[in-house]
Design an enzyme around this catalytic site. Structure first.
Site: not given
Length: 191
Positions: A15-16, A18, A37, A53, A55, A87
């Site tokens: 939750r940074s 990135k 992905a 992600h 969306a 990612d």
């Protein structure tokens, strides 16, 4: 403006910001984007994360889902796109470990991705977690994962032109290497 492709590694804790930062960078690219992905919908929570992600990404981007063979998928995407977003390396490493890959095989795969980054066939943004500053894992598997991901991140950071560390939603530039000029790049590629 230089047409030399560049590579970036975006690191950060959970939750940074990135992934959000990587998406913003990709949107600013203006070219054709492929999004690779690595996550798999193994449970309801992960399925919901994947849907969220998806969306968040522009519909015009090509989405590739590849949990294991990231380098081959990246090479295929490089043939038709200006930018590849991966990612994330964290889940990729976990997938390889879960499949039963030995440490040497995981590191060899990371070396393959680092090589692809250095080849400059396509601009690349790789997202990964910085897990070395977190809680010390209590299990051998947790320590193995933390250590392997740390070694993978080191390889990717060495290959990247730019490394950004996300802290509380703020980007901190850790590495910003000068890009070769188009002329230097052509000379380097000459036979």
């Amino acid at each position: 403006m230089s047409s030399v492709h560049q590579s970036r590694l975006v690191l950060g804790g959970a939750r940074s910001g990135k992934s959000r930062f990587a998406l913003e960078e990709a949107r600013e690219n203006g070219g054709s984007v492929a999004f690779l992905a690595t996550a798999r919908a193994v449970d309801d929570d992960m399925a919901a994360r994947i849907a969220r992600h998806r969306a968040e990404r522009p519909a015009r981007w090509l989405t590739l889902e590849e949990p294991h063979d990231v380098v081959a998928a990246g090479r295929r995407a490089a043939a038709a796109h200006d930018l590849l977003v991966i990612d994330c390396a964290t889940i990729w490493v976990a997938n390889l470990m879960e499949r039963g890959d030995e440490d040497a095989a995981v590191l060899a795969a990371a070396d393959g991705l680092a090589k692809l980054m250095r080849e400059r066939l396509v601009s690349i943004i790789v997202v990964s977690n910085e897990v070395g500053e977190g809680v010390h894992p209590t299990t051998a598997a947790g320590r193995r994962f933390r250590d392997l991901l740390g070694f993978v991140n080191q390889r990717l950071a060495a290959a990247a032109d730019r490394v950004t560390l996300m802290v509380a939603g703020l980007p901190l530039i850790v590495k910003d290497a000068p890009l070769p000029s188009d002329r230097q790049e052509r000379a380097y590629q000459a036979p």
